[in-house]
Scaffold this active site. Structure first.
Site, PDB file in Angstrom:
ATOM      1  CB  CYS A  75      65.917  21.923  63.228  1.00 37.36           C
ATOM      2  SG  CYS A  75      65.744  20.213  62.908  1.00 37.36           S
ATOM      3  CG  HIS A 113      62.144  20.536  65.147  1.00 36.14           C
ATOM      4  ND1 HIS A 113      62.684  21.313  64.463  1.00 36.14           N
ATOM      5  CD2 HIS A 113      61.748  21.309  66.223  1.00 36.14           C
ATOM      6  CE1 HIS A 113      62.836  22.497  64.836  1.00 36.14           C
ATOM      7  NE2 HIS A 113      62.338  22.635  66.117  1.00 36.14           N
ATOM      8  CG  ASP A 127      63.038  25.863  67.519  1.00 37.24           C
ATOM      9  OD1 ASP A 127      63.922  25.848  66.594  1.00 37.24           O
ATOM     10  OD2 ASP A 127      62.154  24.924  67.602  1.00 37.24           O
TER      11      ASP A 127
END
Length: 265
Positions: A75, A113, A127
């Site tokens: 991420c 995250h 995302d």
């Protein structure tokens, strides 16, 4: 393109990396197309952790790995660099800190995250770094909505928002919590290091490389190749290091160094 990024981010080369040749004006249609292309061309993977090679949260380093080396990442890498591409194209982007639930359902730590807020006519949650989640950005508003064939909900809980997805059984699963406070890339360095080095991090427990396809997903775990097409799942065992590396090369075009080396700090 921002002047301070000119030496490390070349938007045209990045767009070529994700096989994108469409409009680049900062609109929701452009954002949706870029988001989808990123997921279809840049894998979610943790392979550097197992080489090992230190993952450095600096834009130039991320650009070299993802664009020049044609690799993927997790991420912090994927959303961190995607944010710079979007900014270079004129989008207004903020990095958001997310908290992923632990196995027992309790919230994970801050900066566990990274997600993105993109402001257009309304705010959007983007995302490209959570594996199998959002193929397209989601309107960032509290309430329930249908998106990409799934039911989603954003709930307010104390000082954060919770992103939830409804399962086939009708129950709502928390994917992660997040706040809207804008963050800097360096703010995630501590948790990035944790996920690279701690035996408690699920990223240190096994290798994974996964990418979305037009009708599903392909994932290479430590011992099997998983192919999902229109909801049908097939698994093939991958036995031995040579077979695993061959699957990685043939499926994802990634060639890792033969000899392990360590620059982890």
């Amino acid at each position: 393109m921002r002047d301070d990024m000119a030496t490390v981010i070349d938007s045209d080369t990045y767009l070529d990396r994700i096989n994108y040749d469409g409009p680049v004006e900062p609109t929701i249609d452009t954002l949706r197309a870029l988001h989808r292309q990123h997921l279809l061309t840049v894998p979610f993977e943790n392979l550097d952790i197992h080489v090992p090679r230190e993952i450095v949260l600096e834009t130039g380093w991320l650009y070299e790995k993802i664009v020049s080396e044609r690799r993927g990442g997790f991420c912090y890498e994927l959303n961190g660099l995607f944010a710079e591409l979007l900014r270079g194209l004129g989008f207004e982007v903020a990095l958001l800190s997310g908290s992923v639930p632990r196995g027992d359902g309790s919230p994970g730590p801050e900066f566990d995250h990274m997600a993105l807020r993109v402001d257009l006519d309304e705010p959007w949650l983007a995302d490209v770094g959570f594996g199998e989640l959002l193929l397209h950005p989601l309107p960032l508003r509290v309430g329930e909505q249908e998106h990409d064939g799934s039911r989603w909900r954003i709930d307010e809980q104390r000082e954060q928002l919770l992103l939830k997805r409804r399962g086939d059984d009708g129950t709502w699963r928390v994917e992660y919590g997040f706040t809207l406070e804008p963050r800097e890339l360096a703010d995630f360095a501590g948790m990035c290091h944790y996920h690279q080095t701690s035996p408690d991090s699920h990223f240190t427990r096994g290798r994974v490389c996964s990418i979305a396809t037009a009708d599903g997903r392909v994932s290479l775990a430590s011992d099997r190749l998983i192919v999902t097409r229109t909801g049908a799942r097939e698994e093939q065992p991958v036995e031995g290091e040579d077979a695993w590396r061959r699957a990685l090369r043939e499926t994802f075009g990634i060639e890792l160094p033969e000899e392990p080396g360590s620059d982890m700090r």
